[in-house]
Write a protein that holds these residues in place. Structure first.
Motif, PDB file in Angstrom:
ATOM      1  N   TRP A  65     -50.591  26.565   3.167  1.00  0.00           N
ATOM      2  CA  TRP A  65     -51.785  26.721   2.342  1.00  0.00           C
ATOM      3  C   TRP A  65     -51.778  28.121   1.742  1.00  0.00           C
ATOM      4  O   TRP A  65     -51.579  29.108   2.460  1.00  0.00           O
ATOM      5  CB  TRP A  65     -53.055  26.531   3.170  1.00  0.00           C
ATOM      6  CG  TRP A  65     -53.332  25.122   3.543  1.00  0.00           C
ATOM      7  CD1 TRP A  65     -53.037  24.506   4.719  1.00  0.00           C
ATOM      8  CD2 TRP A  65     -53.965  24.132   2.722  1.00  0.00           C
ATOM      9  NE1 TRP A  65     -53.443  23.193   4.682  1.00  0.00           N
ATOM     10  CE2 TRP A  65     -54.017  22.940   3.466  1.00  0.00           C
ATOM     11  CE3 TRP A  65     -54.497  24.136   1.433  1.00  0.00           C
ATOM     12  CZ2 TRP A  65     -54.573  21.760   2.957  1.00  0.00           C
ATOM     13  CZ3 TRP A  65     -55.049  22.975   0.931  1.00  0.00           C
ATOM     14  CH2 TRP A  65     -55.086  21.808   1.694  1.00  0.00           C
ATOM     15  N   TYR A  66     -51.995  28.177   0.435  1.00  0.00           N
ATOM     16  CA  TYR A  66     -52.075  29.427  -0.303  1.00  0.00           C
ATOM     17  C   TYR A  66     -53.434  29.469  -0.995  1.00  0.00           C
ATOM     18  O   TYR A  66     -54.103  28.437  -1.146  1.00  0.00           O
ATOM     19  CB  TYR A  66     -50.961  29.502  -1.347  1.00  0.00           C
ATOM     20  CG  TYR A  66     -49.575  29.617  -0.758  1.00  0.00           C
ATOM     21  CD1 TYR A  66     -48.980  28.545  -0.088  1.00  0.00           C
ATOM     22  CD2 TYR A  66     -48.846  30.799  -0.873  1.00  0.00           C
ATOM     23  CE1 TYR A  66     -47.703  28.654   0.453  1.00  0.00           C
ATOM     24  CE2 TYR A  66     -47.570  30.913  -0.344  1.00  0.00           C
ATOM     25  CZ  TYR A  66     -47.007  29.839   0.313  1.00  0.00           C
ATOM     26  OH  TYR A  66     -45.754  29.960   0.839  1.00  0.00           O
ATOM     27  N   ARG A  67     -53.827  30.649  -1.447  1.00  0.00           N
ATOM     28  CA  ARG A  67     -55.066  30.744  -2.203  1.00  0.00           C
ATOM     29  C   ARG A  67     -54.925  31.804  -3.297  1.00  0.00           C
ATOM     30  O   ARG A  67     -54.092  32.715  -3.199  1.00  0.00           O
ATOM     31  CB  ARG A  67     -56.244  31.079  -1.292  1.00  0.00           C
ATOM     32  CG  ARG A  67     -56.227  32.474  -0.702  1.00  0.00           C
ATOM     33  CD  ARG A  67     -57.361  32.650   0.309  1.00  0.00           C
ATOM     34  NE  ARG A  67     -57.409  33.998   0.843  1.00  0.00           N
ATOM     35  CZ  ARG A  67     -58.196  34.358   1.843  1.00  0.00           C
ATOM     36  NH1 ARG A  67     -59.018  33.459   2.423  1.00  0.00           N
ATOM     37  NH2 ARG A  67     -58.191  35.601   2.273  1.00  0.00           N
ATOM     38  N   GLN A  68     -55.757  31.623  -4.298  1.00  0.00           N
ATOM     39  CA  GLN A  68     -55.756  32.569  -5.410  1.00  0.00           C
ATOM     40  C   GLN A  68     -57.180  32.762  -5.900  1.00  0.00           C
ATOM     41  O   GLN A  68     -57.825  31.806  -6.335  1.00  0.00           O
ATOM     42  CB  GLN A  68     -54.858  32.080  -6.547  1.00  0.00           C
ATOM     43  CG  GLN A  68     -54.663  33.085  -7.655  1.00  0.00           C
ATOM     44  CD  GLN A  68     -53.548  32.682  -8.600  1.00  0.00           C
ATOM     45  OE1 GLN A  68     -53.153  31.516  -8.672  1.00  0.00           O
ATOM     46  NE2 GLN A  68     -53.014  33.644  -9.325  1.00  0.00           N
ATOM     47  N   ALA A  69     -57.649  33.987  -5.810  1.00  0.00           N
ATOM     48  CA  ALA A  69     -58.958  34.354  -6.334  1.00  0.00           C
ATOM     49  C   ALA A  69     -58.774  34.893  -7.749  1.00  0.00           C
ATOM     50  O   ALA A  69     -57.677  35.345  -8.103  1.00  0.00           O
ATOM     51  CB  ALA A  69     -59.610  35.393  -5.440  1.00  0.00           C
ATOM     52  N   PRO A  70     -59.810  34.864  -8.575  1.00  0.00           N
ATOM     53  CA  PRO A  70     -59.687  35.364  -9.953  1.00  0.00           C
ATOM     54  C   PRO A  70     -59.175  36.801  -9.981  1.00  0.00           C
ATOM     55  O   PRO A  70     -59.650  37.662  -9.239  1.00  0.00           O
ATOM     56  CB  PRO A  70     -61.110  35.264 -10.482  1.00  0.00           C
ATOM     57  CG  PRO A  70     -61.736  34.176  -9.687  1.00  0.00           C
ATOM     58  CD  PRO A  70     -61.145  34.306  -8.316  1.00  0.00           C
ATOM     59  N   GLY A  71     -58.179  37.029 -10.839  1.00  0.00           N
ATOM     60  CA  GLY A  71     -57.644  38.370 -11.001  1.00  0.00           C
ATOM     61  C   GLY A  71     -56.706  38.827  -9.912  1.00  0.00           C
ATOM     62  O   GLY A  71     -56.306  39.997  -9.890  1.00  0.00           O
ATOM     63  N   THR A  72     -56.345  37.922  -9.012  1.00  0.00           N
ATOM     64  CA  THR A  72     -55.444  38.300  -7.924  1.00  0.00           C
ATOM     65  C   THR A  72     -54.221  37.393  -7.935  1.00  0.00           C
ATOM     66  O   THR A  72     -54.195  36.346  -8.583  1.00  0.00           O
ATOM     67  CB  THR A  72     -56.127  38.206  -6.561  1.00  0.00           C
ATOM     68  OG1 THR A  72     -56.382  36.825  -6.231  1.00  0.00           O
ATOM     69  CG2 THR A  72     -57.453  38.970  -6.560  1.00  0.00           C
ATOM     70  N   GLU A  73     -53.217  37.792  -7.169  1.00  0.00           N
ATOM     71  CA  GLU A  73     -52.021  36.963  -7.034  1.00  0.00           C
ATOM     72  C   GLU A  73     -52.243  35.918  -5.932  1.00  0.00           C
ATOM     73  O   GLU A  73     -53.055  36.103  -5.026  1.00  0.00           O
ATOM     74  CB  GLU A  73     -50.810  37.833  -6.688  1.00  0.00           C
ATOM     75  CG  GLU A  73     -50.409  38.786  -7.798  1.00  0.00           C
ATOM     76  CD  GLU A  73     -49.108  39.500  -7.505  1.00  0.00           C
ATOM     77  OE1 GLU A  73     -48.607  40.189  -8.398  1.00  0.00           O
ATOM     78  OE2 GLU A  73     -48.591  39.363  -6.380  1.00  0.00           O
ATOM     79  N   ARG A  74     -51.511  34.841  -6.044  1.00  0.00           N
ATOM     80  CA  ARG A  74     -51.574  33.809  -5.012  1.00  0.00           C
ATOM     81  C   ARG A  74     -51.015  34.380  -3.716  1.00  0.00           C
ATOM     82  O   ARG A  74     -49.971  35.039  -3.716  1.00  0.00           O
ATOM     83  CB  ARG A  74     -50.778  32.584  -5.446  1.00  0.00           C
ATOM     84  CG  ARG A  74     -51.010  31.366  -4.597  1.00  0.00           C
ATOM     85  CD  ARG A  74     -50.338  30.128  -5.206  1.00  0.00           C
ATOM     86  NE  ARG A  74     -50.905  29.799  -6.504  1.00  0.00           N
ATOM     87  CZ  ARG A  74     -50.590  28.699  -7.180  1.00  0.00           C
ATOM     88  NH1 ARG A  74     -49.736  27.823  -6.665  1.00  0.00           N
ATOM     89  NH2 ARG A  74     -51.135  28.461  -8.351  1.00  0.00           N
ATOM     90  N   GLU A  75     -51.704  34.111  -2.611  1.00  0.00           N
ATOM     91  CA  GLU A  75     -51.267  34.631  -1.327  1.00  0.00           C
ATOM     92  C   GLU A  75     -51.196  33.515  -0.293  1.00  0.00           C
ATOM     93  O   GLU A  75     -51.938  32.535  -0.351  1.00  0.00           O
ATOM     94  CB  GLU A  75     -52.220  35.732  -0.823  1.00  0.00           C
ATOM     95  CG  GLU A  75     -53.635  35.279  -0.535  1.00  0.00           C
ATOM     96  CD  GLU A  75     -54.537  36.399  -0.026  1.00  0.00           C
ATOM     97  OE1 GLU A  75     -54.056  37.529   0.210  1.00  0.00           O
ATOM     98  OE2 GLU A  75     -55.747  36.147   0.124  1.00  0.00           O
ATOM     99  N   LEU A  76     -50.297  33.706   0.657  1.00  0.00           N
ATOM    100  CA  LEU A  76     -50.164  32.757   1.751  1.00  0.00           C
ATOM    101  C   LEU A  76     -51.333  32.926   2.709  1.00  0.00           C
ATOM    102  O   LEU A  76     -51.632  34.032   3.155  1.00  0.00           O
ATOM    103  CB  LEU A  76     -48.853  33.003   2.493  1.00  0.00           C
ATOM    104  CG  LEU A  76     -48.644  32.185   3.765  1.00  0.00           C
ATOM    105  CD1 LEU A  76     -48.483  30.710   3.436  1.00  0.00           C
ATOM    106  CD2 LEU A  76     -47.421  32.688   4.527  1.00  0.00           C
TER     107      LEU A  76
END
Length: 123
Positions: free
Chosen positions: A36-47
């Motif tokens: 599962w990864y996530r991405q918030a606005p203005g940020t890079e996708r992270e594990l």
């Protein structure tokens, strides 16, 4: 050849819980990795969390103790249980599978992503 479908996102208050699910379907021979990864606005996708074929898990530091990743091999499904949610957990969450696909050479692995699902934590 393979589709991933996510579910379980939504809006929750801080301190609440959600469980995300991601189901893979199609010409699957083996599942080597789920994450599962996530991405918030203005940020890079992270594990956020992952689990390998042997069941070993790995977590983002801020997720440790709050999130739990699990898998159901018979259902080609990975789950992410998220407790004690914080506003900073707000993001689009993506599942990621690395699969052996029927028809490919033995040992060859393909990577697939889910469509993304919104998780919003209000303060």
């Amino acid at each position: 050849q393979v589709q991933l479908v996510e579910s379980g996102g939504g809006l929750v208050q801080a301190g609440g819980s959600l469980r995300l699910s991601c189901v893979a379907s199609g010409r699957i021979f083996s599942i080597n990795y789920m994450g599962w990864y996530r991405q918030a606005p203005g940020t890079e996708r992270e594990l956020v969390a992952d689990i390998n074929s042997g069941g070993r898990t790995n977590y983002l530091d801020s997720a440790k103790g709050r999130f739990t990743i699990s898998r159901d091999n018979g259902k080609n499904t990975v789950y992410l249980r998220m407790n004690s949610l914080k506003p900073e957990d707000t993001a689009v969450y993506y599942c990621n599978f690395r699969l052996g696909v029927i028809g490919d050479p033995i040992g060859y692995s393909r990577t697939y992503w889910g469509q993304g699902i919104q998780v919003t934590v209000s303060s």
